[in-house]
Write an enzyme that holds these catalytic residues in place. Structure first.
Site, PDB file in Angstrom:
ATOM      1  N   CYS A  42       0.852  -1.186   0.000  1.00 43.67           N
ATOM      2  CA  CYS A  42       0.000   0.000   0.000  1.00 43.67           C
ATOM      3  C   CYS A  42       0.894   1.244   0.000  1.00 43.67           C
ATOM      4  CB  CYS A  42      -0.906  -0.008   1.231  1.00 43.67           C
ATOM      5  SG  CYS A  42      -2.082   1.374   1.263  1.00 43.67           S
ATOM      6  N   ASP A  44       0.410   3.816   1.643  1.00 48.45           N
ATOM      7  CA  ASP A  44       0.324   4.469   2.956  1.00 48.45           C
ATOM      8  C   ASP A  44       1.721   4.870   3.457  1.00 48.45           C
ATOM      9  OD1 ASP A  44       0.124   4.747   5.900  1.00 48.45           O
ATOM     10  OD2 ASP A  44      -1.943   4.064   5.607  1.00 48.45           O
ATOM     11  N   ARG A  46       2.856   5.216   6.216  1.00 42.72           N
ATOM     12  CA  ARG A  46       3.320   4.545   7.443  1.00 42.72           C
ATOM     13  C   ARG A  46       3.892   3.159   7.175  1.00 42.72           C
ATOM     14  NH1 ARG A  46      -2.479   5.240  10.163  1.00 42.72           N
ATOM     15  NH2 ARG A  46      -2.935   4.622   8.024  1.00 42.72           N
ATOM     16  N   HIS A  98      -1.837  -3.931   5.251  1.00 45.14           N
ATOM     17  CA  HIS A  98      -1.476  -3.429   6.583  1.00 45.14           C
ATOM     18  C   HIS A  98      -2.719  -3.125   7.408  1.00 45.14           C
ATOM     19  CE1 HIS A  98      -2.428   0.879   5.813  1.00 45.14           C
ATOM     20  NE2 HIS A  98      -2.232   0.498   4.562  1.00 45.14           N
ATOM     21  N   CYS A 101      -5.791   0.147   7.234  1.00 43.13           N
ATOM     22  CA  CYS A 101      -5.638   0.631   5.853  1.00 43.13           C
ATOM     23  C   CYS A 101      -6.822   1.551   5.507  1.00 43.13           C
ATOM     24  CB  CYS A 101      -5.584  -0.552   4.889  1.00 43.13           C
ATOM     25  SG  CYS A 101      -5.339  -0.046   3.165  1.00 43.13           S
TER      26      CYS A 101
HETATM   27 CO    CO Z   1      -3.416   1.092   3.059  1.00 37.79          CO
END
Ligand code: CO
Length: 213
Positions: A42, A44, A46, A98, A101
């Site tokens: 992803c 993302d 993080r 993750h 999400c």
């Molecule tokens: Co995500």
């Protein structure tokens, strides 16, 4: 608030620190890349692939998008897959979802987004719909999000296994292994989900019902 000059400053510090510790840190990367893994994760912020696996530049080939999906009309993702399998001869493909999400949460909550993001998230909604009975057994939102994160990662591993790129590699006896993992923000750990897929006729039982031909 962030600025470009702040990033450039941090980059100079990083480059200087690496050169101080290892004079060949950058020069050894010049001849070419030989990554052992293709990471499909992803986007993302993080979930930084190299940082959470302690990997150095050159060790991971990385493709990231919203909710780590591999779709058969996404030429960006499929180009990376082809580069990994046919050119770089990568033998491990890892789909990494993750916890928490945002894409998965939005799809579960039927959040409405216009444009590309909205149509992209439809793919997650269709996974949810295929497994609606399982979701009906769960009332806790966290558990529902975790379930869709895991099911999505497994679906995407099957999607990778069904690409002509991977089928061709297996036909040519390439030892290619596809695995799914979930990264958990709570403890920083990657957890493997289900069995790995290592050949077309040996897709584990839990994946069989997910295969879309
Ligand atoms: Co995500």
């Amino acid at each position: 608030m962030g600025s470009l000059s702040e990033l450039l400053f941090k980059n100079r510090q990083w480059a200087e620190n690496n050169k101080k510790q290892d004079i060949n840190f950058f020069s050894r990367l010049i001849p070419g890349q030989f990554p052992q893994y293709l990471w499909i994760g992803c986007c993302d912020s993080r979930v930084p692939a190299e940082m959470i696996t302690g990997s150095q530049p050159g060790e991971l080939l990385v493709h990231r998008n919203v909710a780590n999906m591999v779709l058969d009309d996404d030429t960006s993702c499929l180009s990376v897959l082809q580069l990994a399998v046919e050119v770089l001869k990568v033998q491990h493909i890892i789909i990494v979802g993750h916890s928490h999400c945002g894409g998965v949460t939005a799809a579960l909550n039927s959040d409405q987004y216009d444009g590309s993001l909205g149509s992209w998230l439809q793919n997650l909604k269709s996974i949810f719909q295929q497994h609606e009975k399982q979701f009906n057994l769960l009332s806790d939102e966290k558990e529902r999000i975790n379930l869709l994160c895991e099911l999505n990662a497994v679906h995407q591993a099957v999607n990778v296994a069904n690409t002509s790129i991977v089928r061709k590699a297996w036909k040519n006896n390439s030892p290619l292994v596809i695995s799914s993992c979930i990264y958990n923000f709570g403890d920083g750990l990657l957890k493997k989900i289900g069995e790995s897929i290592s050949e077309p006729n040996n897709i584990p039982d839990q994946y069989q019902s997910l295969i879309q031909k």
